[in-house]
Enzyme design. Sequence first.
Site, PDB file in Angstrom:
ATOM      1  N   LYS A  14      20.562  63.038  -4.354  1.00  0.00           N
ATOM      2  CA  LYS A  14      21.277  61.957  -5.032  1.00  0.00           C
ATOM      3  C   LYS A  14      20.375  60.727  -5.157  1.00  0.00           C
ATOM      4  CE  LYS A  14      25.762  63.697  -3.403  1.00  0.00           C
ATOM      5  NZ  LYS A  14      26.995  63.410  -2.620  1.00  0.00           N
ATOM      6  N   ARG A 102      24.545  73.250   4.413  1.00  0.00           N
ATOM      7  CA  ARG A 102      25.663  72.362   4.798  1.00  0.00           C
ATOM      8  C   ARG A 102      25.492  71.892   6.241  1.00  0.00           C
ATOM      9  NH1 ARG A 102      29.458  70.614   0.957  1.00  0.00           N
ATOM     10  NH2 ARG A 102      31.143  70.700   2.482  1.00  0.00           N
ATOM     11  N   THR A 108      30.424  64.833   5.479  1.00  0.00           N
ATOM     12  CA  THR A 108      30.416  64.092   4.210  1.00  0.00           C
ATOM     13  C   THR A 108      30.156  62.603   4.428  1.00  0.00           C
ATOM     14  OG1 THR A 108      32.039  65.668   3.360  1.00  0.00           O
ATOM     15  CG2 THR A 108      31.784  63.611   2.140  1.00  0.00           C
ATOM     16  N   ARG A 122      22.580  63.562   6.635  1.00  0.00           N
ATOM     17  CA  ARG A 122      23.498  62.517   6.167  1.00  0.00           C
ATOM     18  C   ARG A 122      23.687  61.383   7.180  1.00  0.00           C
ATOM     19  NH1 ARG A 122      28.072  66.130   3.006  1.00  0.00           N
ATOM     20  NH2 ARG A 122      27.211  65.840   0.925  1.00  0.00           N
ATOM     21  N   HIS A 147      23.989  66.570  -2.195  1.00  0.00           N
ATOM     22  CA  HIS A 147      25.120  67.474  -2.392  1.00  0.00           C
ATOM     23  C   HIS A 147      24.656  68.870  -2.043  1.00  0.00           C
ATOM     24  CE1 HIS A 147      28.141  69.960  -4.322  1.00  0.00           C
ATOM     25  NE2 HIS A 147      27.130  70.633  -4.841  1.00  0.00           N
TER      26      HIS A 147
END
Length: 247
Positions: A14, A102, A108, A122, A147
Amino acid sequence: MATANPEQTLMLLKPDALRHSLMGYVLTELSERHTGLCLAAAKVARLSRLLAEEHYAEHRQKVFFPSLLDYLAGRVHYPDEPRKRRLIALVFHGPDAIDRIRALAGPTSPAAARQERPGCIRALGTVVPVPDARGGVLCQRMENLLHSSANSADAEREVQLWFKPDEIPPLLRGYDTEVSDAHYYYKDGQLATAPVRGGACLAAPGDVAWKNDLAALRSLSQGQPASRSLGAVAAKYLLNQADEGDC
Ligand code: ATP
Ligand code: MG
């Protein structure tokens, strides 16, 4: 790759990953040595309206959707440099590719990532309050760097949304392809089987396309319902075209 259970997954770097020079770090975390996964495809792309609508269709009605689009379109991280507004789309291939990426990405929300999984990718992201018209907080924007597809159905949909078969080496294509026996053209949300002035040719006889895309084009051209929308088929063919609208 010789493996019993190879999977494919779509990963997007991103705009915050690019803006903060974290691309190298993320790719190192996802390297073949760390993950056992193989890079199958890569491209730099401006997020188009079609792609954004199809990619995050499940979030279209959510309060955070406009701010999510501003973020993914690069307007948040490159407010004064429109030419730098882009994403990097990658396909990884290999055993348990979806869960492995993941797991390395983490939760998230970057705040949750720091709490629950320090060291995950993240955990380096940011949570930004989005103001409402009265100066309160409307929602949060989770600037979470990447993502990755959530499950095998999403992976199939997303890989075929972002990539054409010929952008993936044949031995690394995870999904069925088919040779088109007809012409399909796209312009302004409409499908045609004969040339349209200013239209994009999605497939011509002899072209290799995703089998699911051709099935959808065949059905839609006959006025029948299809398993995927025309936008989902067309988006990758219009990527990076000057007149394809920003999202
Ligand atoms: P991604 O699809 O980006 O890999 P994810 O699968 O972990 O993330 P999703 O539920 O698919 O999470 O959400 C897609 C994106 O929408 C998230 O990456 C995040 O930026 C944003 N988002 C999701 N939930 C919220 C929320 N409750 N508030 C604000 N933004 C959110
Ligand atoms: Mg998701």
